[in-house]
Write a protein that holds these residues in place. Structure first.
Motif, PDB file in Angstrom:
ATOM      1  N   LEU A 107      47.787  17.757  52.091  1.00  0.00           N
ATOM      2  CA  LEU A 107      47.623  19.097  51.539  1.00  0.00           C
ATOM      3  C   LEU A 107      46.449  19.782  52.244  1.00  0.00           C
ATOM      4  O   LEU A 107      45.340  19.242  52.302  1.00  0.00           O
ATOM      5  CB  LEU A 107      47.336  18.988  50.039  1.00  0.00           C
ATOM      6  CG  LEU A 107      47.391  20.255  49.212  1.00  0.00           C
ATOM      7  CD1 LEU A 107      48.794  20.851  49.249  1.00  0.00           C
ATOM      8  CD2 LEU A 107      46.992  19.950  47.783  1.00  0.00           C
ATOM      9  N   ARG A 108      46.693  20.955  52.809  1.00  0.00           N
ATOM     10  CA  ARG A 108      45.633  21.698  53.496  1.00  0.00           C
ATOM     11  C   ARG A 108      45.499  23.075  52.867  1.00  0.00           C
ATOM     12  O   ARG A 108      46.496  23.747  52.622  1.00  0.00           O
ATOM     13  CB  ARG A 108      45.960  21.860  54.988  1.00  0.00           C
ATOM     14  CG  ARG A 108      46.050  20.535  55.741  1.00  0.00           C
ATOM     15  CD  ARG A 108      44.644  19.966  56.002  1.00  0.00           C
ATOM     16  NE  ARG A 108      44.685  18.688  56.682  1.00  0.00           N
ATOM     17  CZ  ARG A 108      44.706  17.504  56.059  1.00  0.00           C
ATOM     18  NH1 ARG A 108      44.695  17.455  54.745  1.00  0.00           N
ATOM     19  NH2 ARG A 108      44.741  16.380  56.739  1.00  0.00           N
ATOM     20  N   LEU A 109      44.255  23.474  52.617  1.00  0.00           N
ATOM     21  CA  LEU A 109      44.004  24.777  51.997  1.00  0.00           C
ATOM     22  C   LEU A 109      43.016  25.559  52.854  1.00  0.00           C
ATOM     23  O   LEU A 109      42.089  24.979  53.429  1.00  0.00           O
ATOM     24  CB  LEU A 109      43.396  24.588  50.601  1.00  0.00           C
ATOM     25  CG  LEU A 109      44.236  23.873  49.555  1.00  0.00           C
ATOM     26  CD1 LEU A 109      43.398  23.579  48.314  1.00  0.00           C
ATOM     27  CD2 LEU A 109      45.444  24.703  49.169  1.00  0.00           C
ATOM     28  N   TYR A 110      43.232  26.871  52.937  1.00  0.00           N
ATOM     29  CA  TYR A 110      42.202  27.746  53.488  1.00  0.00           C
ATOM     30  C   TYR A 110      41.267  28.092  52.334  1.00  0.00           C
ATOM     31  O   TYR A 110      41.722  28.396  51.233  1.00  0.00           O
ATOM     32  CB  TYR A 110      42.793  29.056  53.999  1.00  0.00           C
ATOM     33  CG  TYR A 110      43.612  28.966  55.258  1.00  0.00           C
ATOM     34  CD1 TYR A 110      43.010  28.640  56.482  1.00  0.00           C
ATOM     35  CD2 TYR A 110      44.975  29.237  55.227  1.00  0.00           C
ATOM     36  CE1 TYR A 110      43.767  28.572  57.635  1.00  0.00           C
ATOM     37  CE2 TYR A 110      45.742  29.177  56.384  1.00  0.00           C
ATOM     38  CZ  TYR A 110      45.135  28.846  57.578  1.00  0.00           C
ATOM     39  OH  TYR A 110      45.877  28.785  58.712  1.00  0.00           O
ATOM     40  N   ALA A 111      39.985  28.080  52.585  1.00  0.00           N
ATOM     41  CA  ALA A 111      39.028  28.518  51.574  1.00  0.00           C
ATOM     42  C   ALA A 111      38.198  29.645  52.175  1.00  0.00           C
ATOM     43  O   ALA A 111      37.601  29.481  53.233  1.00  0.00           O
ATOM     44  CB  ALA A 111      38.129  27.361  51.157  1.00  0.00           C
ATOM     45  N   ALA A 112      38.222  30.786  51.504  1.00  0.00           N
ATOM     46  CA  ALA A 112      37.420  31.928  51.952  1.00  0.00           C
ATOM     47  C   ALA A 112      36.487  32.314  50.814  1.00  0.00           C
ATOM     48  O   ALA A 112      36.837  32.136  49.641  1.00  0.00           O
ATOM     49  CB  ALA A 112      38.336  33.094  52.300  1.00  0.00           C
TER      50      ALA A 112
END
Ligand code: HEM
Length: 99
Positions: free
Chosen positions: A90-95
Motif C-alpha cells: 500500500l502506497r500513499l501520497y502525503a501532502a
C-alpha cells in the motif's frame, strides 16, 4: 494464528463485503462475535479502550497534519472491497493539510 479476514469477511455476515461503519453504531457488529476485534466475554481484551484510544489519537494526529491519497487507487466507494489489503504494497501520497 487466526486470520482476521476469515472472520470479518465471513459470507454469513450480510454486510461483510461492504463499507458499513453504521454496523458499529446500530449494535449489529457488537452482537456478531465473528467480528468483535477485541473478543468478548470473560476473555475480552483488557487493553481494548487503550488500543482504541491510542489508535484513534494517532490517526487523528496524522489526518490533522496531512492529506493522504493513494498512489494507485485500489479502493473506492464504487469498487468492491478486496478480501484483504496487503499493507506492504500500500502506497500513499502525503501532502501537508490545506486547512
Ligand atoms: C489494537 C490493539 C489490540 C487488539 C486488536 C487486541 C485484541 C485482543 C483479543 C482478540 C484478545 C482475546 C484473545 C483470546 O480470545 O484468546 C485479547 C486479549 C488480551 N489483550 Fe488485547 N488487543 C489489543 C491491545 C491490547 C493492549 C494495548 C493490551 C495491554 C495493555 C492488551 C492486553 C490483553 C490481555 C492481557 C489479553 C488476555 C485477556 C484474558 O485472557 O483474560 N491488548 N486482545
Amino acid at each position: 494464528m487466526i486470520p482476521v479476514g476469515l472472520h470479518t469477511r465471513n459470507p454469513q455476515i450480510d454486510y461483510a463485503d461492504a463499507f458499513t461503519p453504521e454496523a458499529w453504531l446500530d449494535g449489529r457488529a457488537a452482537a456478531d462475535w465473528w467480528i468483535v476485534p477485541f473478543s468478548a466475554g470473560p476473555g475480552r481484551c483488557p487493553g481494548s479502550d487503550f488500543g482504541g484510544t491510542v489508535g484513534a489519537a494517532a490517526l487523528a494526529a496524522l489526518l490533522r497534519q496531512y492529506d493522504f491519497r493513494p498512489v494507485a487507487p485500489r479502493l473506492g466507494p464504487g469498487r468492491p472491497l478486496p478480501k484483504a489489503l496487503d499493507p506492504f504494497t500500500l502506497r500513499l501520497y502525503a501532502a501537508p493539510a490545506m486547512r
